[in-house]
Design a protein around this motif. Structure first.
Motif, PDB file in Angstrom:
ATOM      1  N   LYS A  97       6.524   7.701  -7.102  1.00 45.25           N
ATOM      2  CA  LYS A  97       6.705   7.500  -5.659  1.00 45.25           C
ATOM      3  C   LYS A  97       5.732   6.459  -5.105  1.00 45.25           C
ATOM      4  O   LYS A  97       6.078   5.650  -4.266  1.00 45.25           O
ATOM      5  CB  LYS A  97       6.519   8.822  -4.900  1.00 45.25           C
ATOM      6  N   ILE A  98       4.474   6.509  -5.587  1.00 44.41           N
ATOM      7  CA  ILE A  98       3.455   5.581  -5.083  1.00 44.41           C
ATOM      8  C   ILE A  98       3.761   4.148  -5.506  1.00 44.41           C
ATOM      9  O   ILE A  98       3.397   3.204  -4.814  1.00 44.41           O
ATOM     10  CB  ILE A  98       2.052   6.019  -5.560  1.00 44.41           C
ATOM     11  N   TYR A 103       3.982   3.579   0.104  1.00 36.72           N
ATOM     12  CA  TYR A 103       3.640   4.992  -0.032  1.00 36.72           C
ATOM     13  C   TYR A 103       2.193   5.172  -0.454  1.00 36.72           C
ATOM     14  O   TYR A 103       1.651   4.367  -1.208  1.00 36.72           O
ATOM     15  CB  TYR A 103       4.542   5.696  -1.054  1.00 36.72           C
ATOM     16  N   THR A 104       1.574   6.237   0.024  1.00 39.97           N
ATOM     17  CA  THR A 104       0.205   6.578  -0.344  1.00 39.97           C
ATOM     18  C   THR A 104       0.043   8.094  -0.341  1.00 39.97           C
ATOM     19  O   THR A 104       0.924   8.807   0.125  1.00 39.97           O
ATOM     20  CB  THR A 104      -0.804   5.916   0.624  1.00 39.97           C
ATOM     21  N   LEU A 105      -1.080   8.559  -0.857  1.00 39.23           N
ATOM     22  CA  LEU A 105      -1.380   9.989  -0.867  1.00 39.23           C
ATOM     23  C   LEU A 105      -2.537  10.264   0.081  1.00 39.23           C
ATOM     24  O   LEU A 105      -3.542   9.560   0.041  1.00 39.23           O
ATOM     25  CB  LEU A 105      -1.782  10.448  -2.271  1.00 39.23           C
ATOM     26  N   VAL A 106      -2.372  11.269   0.942  1.00 33.83           N
ATOM     27  CA  VAL A 106      -3.447  11.654   1.855  1.00 33.83           C
ATOM     28  C   VAL A 106      -3.635  13.170   1.815  1.00 33.83           C
ATOM     29  O   VAL A 106      -2.664  13.914   1.708  1.00 33.83           O
ATOM     30  CB  VAL A 106      -3.164  11.212   3.311  1.00 33.83           C
ATOM     31  N   ILE A 121      -1.603  18.101  -0.187  1.00 33.46           N
ATOM     32  CA  ILE A 121      -1.493  16.650  -0.318  1.00 33.46           C
ATOM     33  C   ILE A 121      -0.191  16.206   0.327  1.00 33.46           C
ATOM     34  O   ILE A 121       0.843  16.845   0.137  1.00 33.46           O
ATOM     35  CB  ILE A 121      -1.460  16.250  -1.808  1.00 33.46           C
ATOM     36  N   GLY A 122      -0.244  15.126   1.065  1.00 34.79           N
ATOM     37  CA  GLY A 122       0.963  14.579   1.673  1.00 34.79           C
ATOM     38  C   GLY A 122       1.315  13.236   1.060  1.00 34.79           C
ATOM     39  O   GLY A 122       0.459  12.362   0.933  1.00 34.79           O
ATOM     40  N   LEU A 123       2.573  13.082   0.657  1.00 37.79           N
ATOM     41  CA  LEU A 123       3.085  11.777   0.239  1.00 37.79           C
ATOM     42  C   LEU A 123       3.486  11.085   1.530  1.00 37.79           C
ATOM     43  O   LEU A 123       4.386  11.544   2.230  1.00 37.79           O
ATOM     44  CB  LEU A 123       4.281  11.939  -0.706  1.00 37.79           C
ATOM     45  N   ALA A 124       2.789  10.007   1.871  1.00 35.64           N
ATOM     46  CA  ALA A 124       2.912   9.444   3.211  1.00 35.64           C
ATOM     47  C   ALA A 124       3.310   7.976   3.184  1.00 35.64           C
ATOM     48  O   ALA A 124       3.013   7.248   2.236  1.00 35.64           O
ATOM     49  CB  ALA A 124       1.588   9.599   3.943  1.00 35.64           C
ATOM     50  N   ARG A 125       3.987   7.572   4.259  1.00 35.61           N
ATOM     51  CA  ARG A 125       4.364   6.175   4.477  1.00 35.61           C
ATOM     52  C   ARG A 125       3.688   5.752   5.771  1.00 35.61           C
ATOM     53  O   ARG A 125       3.759   6.459   6.778  1.00 35.61           O
ATOM     54  CB  ARG A 125       5.883   6.075   4.595  1.00 35.61           C
ATOM     55  N   GLY A 126       3.017   4.624   5.756  1.00 43.11           N
ATOM     56  CA  GLY A 126       2.257   4.164   6.916  1.00 43.11           C
ATOM     57  C   GLY A 126       3.119   3.901   8.139  1.00 43.11           C
ATOM     58  O   GLY A 126       4.240   3.408   8.023  1.00 43.11           O
ATOM     59  N   LYS A 127       2.581   4.228   9.310  1.00 38.32           N
ATOM     60  CA  LYS A 127       3.271   3.956  10.567  1.00 38.32           C
ATOM     61  C   LYS A 127       2.870   2.583  11.076  1.00 38.32           C
ATOM     62  O   LYS A 127       1.738   2.150  10.895  1.00 38.32           O
ATOM     63  CB  LYS A 127       2.870   4.980  11.634  1.00 38.32           C
ATOM     64  N   LYS A 128       3.784   1.922  11.717  1.00 38.55           N
ATOM     65  CA  LYS A 128       3.487   0.671  12.404  1.00 38.55           C
ATOM     66  C   LYS A 128       2.972   1.020  13.794  1.00 38.55           C
ATOM     67  O   LYS A 128       3.117   2.138  14.269  1.00 38.55           O
ATOM     68  CB  LYS A 128       4.758  -0.184  12.520  1.00 38.55           C
TER      69      LYS A 128
END
Length: 154
Positions: A97-98, A103-106, A121-128
């Motif tokens: 996924k990364i 995508y990143t892990l937070v 842990i959250g698999l996250a996509r950055g917000k604009k």
């Protein structure tokens, strides 16, 4: 079978503001004795922390666990890199996924599940920036509506 008890230690509200959380995972964390005692007292911060996958293992950086007062020589560095405990298949899924763009892990929260320390842990996509503004506008509208509702019902 008894219901498992969850006691929240630290929450990462900033992650929900900065990222779209697509998926969540639960991981154990490798700690030393005085760190666990410090966590029992609620002395933990994950605001500036992030996760990295190196050589098939997941590590958390920047997680601050304050030194235990009565720990003397057994205390560890509060910002040391800590290993997260996940199954190999979960790690491989996260690596895939990364590899996708954006995508990143937070770490989202740290909590006790029964007597074990867990990290969500959250698999996250950055917000604009415009996504963040839209979220703030939604919160303001909801707050105004609740305020109006409250005034009407008095």
């Amino acid at each position: 079978m008894a219901k498992e008890s969850i006691k929240l230690i630290a929450n990462n509200k900033k992650a929900y503001h900065d990222y779209f959380i697509e998926d969540t995972y639960e991981a154990g964390i490798s700690l030393h004795g005085t760190e666990v005692k410090s966590l029992r007292m609620g002395k933990c911060s994950i605001k500036e922390s992030f996760l990295r996958i190196e050589k098939g293992e997941v590590f958390v950086y920047g997680m601050h666990i304050s030194p235990y007062e009565k720990g003397n020589i057994f205390n560890r560095d509060p910002l040391r890199v800590r290993k997260l405990l996940l199954h190999k298949s979960e790690i491989n899924k996260l690596v895939g996924k990364i590899a996708e763009k954006g995508y990143t892990l937070v770490p989202l929260r740290v909590y006790f599940k029964d007597s074990l320390v867990k990290v969500e842990i959250g698999l996250a996509r950055g917000k604009k920036l415009y996504d963040k503004r839209a979220d703030i506008a939604k919160k303001d509208m909801r707050r105004e509506a609740e305020k109006e509702f409250k005034v009407r019902n008095l």
